[in-house]
Design a protein around this motif. Sequence first.
Motif, PDB file in Angstrom:
ATOM      1  N   LEU A 119      11.677  11.413  -0.458  1.00 23.58           N
ATOM      2  CA  LEU A 119      11.734  11.566   0.996  1.00 23.58           C
ATOM      3  C   LEU A 119      10.614  10.787   1.658  1.00 23.58           C
ATOM      4  N   LEU A 120       9.433  10.818   1.054  1.00 22.30           N
ATOM      5  CA  LEU A 120       8.303  10.082   1.616  1.00 22.30           C
ATOM      6  C   LEU A 120       8.576   8.587   1.607  1.00 22.30           C
ATOM      7  N   ILE A 121       9.155   8.110   0.521  1.00 20.28           N
ATOM      8  CA  ILE A 121       9.465   6.681   0.420  1.00 20.28           C
ATOM      9  C   ILE A 121      10.523   6.281   1.436  1.00 20.28           C
ATOM     10  N   ALA A 122      11.542   7.134   1.587  1.00 16.76           N
ATOM     11  CA  ALA A 122      12.593   6.844   2.560  1.00 16.76           C
ATOM     12  C   ALA A 122      12.023   6.796   3.973  1.00 16.76           C
ATOM     13  N   GLN A 123      11.140   7.742   4.286  1.00 13.78           N
ATOM     14  CA  GLN A 123      10.542   7.776   5.617  1.00 13.78           C
ATOM     15  C   GLN A 123       9.645   6.569   5.855  1.00 13.78           C
ATOM     16  N   ALA A 124       9.025   6.082   4.781  1.00  9.42           N
ATOM     17  CA  ALA A 124       8.079   4.976   4.914  1.00  9.42           C
ATOM     18  C   ALA A 124       8.741   3.605   4.829  1.00  9.42           C
ATOM     19  N   ALA A 125      10.054   3.574   4.550  1.00  8.54           N
ATOM     20  CA  ALA A 125      10.717   2.296   4.296  1.00  8.54           C
ATOM     21  C   ALA A 125      10.545   1.316   5.449  1.00  8.54           C
ATOM     22  N   SER A 126      10.753   1.783   6.659  1.00 14.12           N
ATOM     23  CA  SER A 126      10.656   0.893   7.817  1.00 14.12           C
ATOM     24  C   SER A 126       9.210   0.469   8.069  1.00 14.12           C
ATOM     25  N   VAL A 127       8.264   1.399   7.854  1.00 17.94           N
ATOM     26  CA  VAL A 127       6.847   1.056   8.017  1.00 17.94           C
ATOM     27  C   VAL A 127       6.443   0.025   6.964  1.00 17.94           C
ATOM     28  N   LEU A 128       6.925   0.215   5.739  1.00 16.97           N
ATOM     29  CA  LEU A 128       6.631  -0.750   4.682  1.00 16.97           C
ATOM     30  C   LEU A 128       7.221  -2.119   5.022  1.00 16.97           C
ATOM     31  N   GLN A 129       8.408  -2.130   5.595  1.00 16.54           N
ATOM     32  CA  GLN A 129       9.027  -3.392   6.008  1.00 16.54           C
ATOM     33  C   GLN A 129       8.145  -4.094   7.035  1.00 16.54           C
ATOM     34  N   ALA A 130       7.611  -3.321   7.983  1.00 22.04           N
ATOM     35  CA  ALA A 130       6.706  -3.893   8.992  1.00 22.04           C
ATOM     36  C   ALA A 130       5.450  -4.442   8.335  1.00 22.04           C
ATOM     37  N   ALA A 131       4.925  -3.692   7.347  1.00 25.96           N
ATOM     38  CA  ALA A 131       3.700  -4.127   6.668  1.00 25.96           C
ATOM     39  C   ALA A 131       3.935  -5.397   5.871  1.00 25.96           C
ATOM     40  N   GLN A 132       5.087  -5.502   5.229  1.00 25.92           N
ATOM     41  CA  GLN A 132       5.381  -6.690   4.431  1.00 25.92           C
ATOM     42  C   GLN A 132       5.500  -7.931   5.301  1.00 25.92           C
ATOM     43  N   THR A 133       5.880  -7.728   6.562  1.00 22.84           N
ATOM     44  CA  THR A 133       5.977  -8.849   7.499  1.00 22.84           C
ATOM     45  C   THR A 133       4.620  -9.169   8.117  1.00 22.84           C
ATOM     46  N   ALA A 134       3.862  -8.134   8.451  1.00 23.48           N
ATOM     47  CA  ALA A 134       2.625  -8.316   9.212  1.00 23.48           C
ATOM     48  C   ALA A 134       1.403  -8.586   8.342  1.00 23.48           C
ATOM     49  N   LEU A 135       1.382  -8.062   7.120  1.00 18.32           N
ATOM     50  CA  LEU A 135       0.185  -8.148   6.288  1.00 18.32           C
ATOM     51  C   LEU A 135       0.388  -9.122   5.123  1.00 18.32           C
ATOM     52  N   PRO A 136      -0.692  -9.667   4.611  1.00 18.34           N
ATOM     53  CA  PRO A 136      -0.590 -10.503   3.407  1.00 18.34           C
ATOM     54  C   PRO A 136      -0.029  -9.666   2.250  1.00 18.34           C
ATOM     55  N   SER A 137       0.802 -10.271   1.413  1.00 13.66           N
ATOM     56  CA  SER A 137       1.428  -9.512   0.329  1.00 13.66           C
ATOM     57  C   SER A 137       0.388  -8.873  -0.578  1.00 13.66           C
ATOM     58  N   GLY A 138      -0.723  -9.540  -0.791  1.00 18.45           N
ATOM     59  CA  GLY A 138      -1.775  -8.981  -1.629  1.00 18.45           C
ATOM     60  C   GLY A 138      -2.347  -7.704  -1.065  1.00 18.45           C
ATOM     61  N   ARG A 139      -2.414  -7.597   0.257  1.00 19.53           N
ATOM     62  CA  ARG A 139      -2.954  -6.399   0.884  1.00 19.53           C
ATOM     63  C   ARG A 139      -2.002  -5.224   0.711  1.00 19.53           C
ATOM     64  N   VAL A 140      -0.709  -5.471   0.847  1.00 20.59           N
ATOM     65  CA  VAL A 140       0.275  -4.400   0.662  1.00 20.59           C
ATOM     66  C   VAL A 140       0.205  -3.876  -0.773  1.00 20.59           C
ATOM     67  N   GLN A 141       0.097  -4.774  -1.731  1.00 27.64           N
ATOM     68  CA  GLN A 141      -0.011  -4.368  -3.135  1.00 27.64           C
ATOM     69  C   GLN A 141      -1.302  -3.595  -3.379  1.00 27.64           C
ATOM     70  N   GLU A 142      -2.380  -4.028  -2.733  1.00 30.48           N
ATOM     71  CA  GLU A 142      -3.666  -3.353  -2.894  1.00 30.48           C
ATOM     72  C   GLU A 142      -3.592  -1.916  -2.380  1.00 30.48           C
ATOM     73  N   LEU A 143      -2.943  -1.715  -1.237  1.00 31.24           N
ATOM     74  CA  LEU A 143      -2.833  -0.371  -0.661  1.00 31.24           C
ATOM     75  C   LEU A 143      -1.968   0.538  -1.530  1.00 31.24           C
ATOM     76  N   HIS A 144      -1.004  -0.046  -2.236  1.00 28.78           N
ATOM     77  CA  HIS A 144      -0.112   0.735  -3.099  1.00 28.78           C
ATOM     78  C   HIS A 144      -0.712   0.995  -4.483  1.00 28.78           C
ATOM     79  N   ALA A 145      -1.826   0.357  -4.790  1.00 34.96           N
ATOM     80  CA  ALA A 145      -2.345   0.410  -6.159  1.00 34.96           C
ATOM     81  C   ALA A 145      -2.630   1.830  -6.625  1.00 34.96           C
ATOM     82  N   LYS A 146      -3.299   2.624  -5.796  1.00 31.54           N
ATOM     83  CA  LYS A 146      -3.670   3.977  -6.220  1.00 31.54           C
ATOM     84  C   LYS A 146      -2.449   4.872  -6.425  1.00 31.54           C
ATOM     85  N   PRO A 147      -1.512   4.939  -5.450  1.00 36.44           N
ATOM     86  CA  PRO A 147      -0.321   5.767  -5.690  1.00 36.44           C
ATOM     87  C   PRO A 147       0.482   5.309  -6.903  1.00 36.44           C
TER      88      PRO A 147
END
Length: 200
Positions: A99-127
């Motif tokens: 459910l959390l992933i589904a809710q975050a899907a659109s936010v993640l899409q925005a992040a993948q467009t707005a942020l460098p790919s390395g930053r998105v991967q870095e933020l996901h590293a801990k989870p």
Amino acid sequence: MSHSPARSGRRADARQNAEKIVQAAVACLGRNAEASMNDIAREAGVGRVTLYGHFPSREALVEAALIRLLAQGNEVLKAVDLTGDPRDGLRALVESGWLLIAQAASVLQAAQTALPSGRVQELHAKPEQRVHDLIRRGQAERVFRVDIPADLLASVLHHILHGAATDVVAGRLDPTDAPRFVAEMALAVCAVPPATLGTD
């Protein structure tokens, strides 16, 4: 040195405004990955000056929204018991986090467009470390396949989860079916191939 009541009040107001803005960003981007700063300001009930005073760019605000969602998700997933059979743990992790992933899907899409790919991967590293560790334990216990590296298996699971979330957002997948489907696919990906069962 004591702070004046007026200064303390301004700081409290600033913290409250920043919190409202991040909450509004999560809500707006959750509905529309292309939500603008104006959309978010209206949702938060603040002016552009206040918005940009806290977040100087849309990229900064998108990142703050993603960090907020990841932190919320981490709190939920920390409660999942992963100490037993790794297969049960993987199913519980997927179903709890779905459910959390589904809710975050659109936010993640925005992040993948707005942020460098390395930053998105870095933020996901801990989870994602939780998934990596579980897969490695499953491999050590010979209940998950060992012919494919744990990191690659975790990456495939990541794509399955986010692909399913995208299909839910697009109306191609019933959200009530998604947790079971995703869990079954995750277990199938990690399962020991039949030809290797019972072999050393």
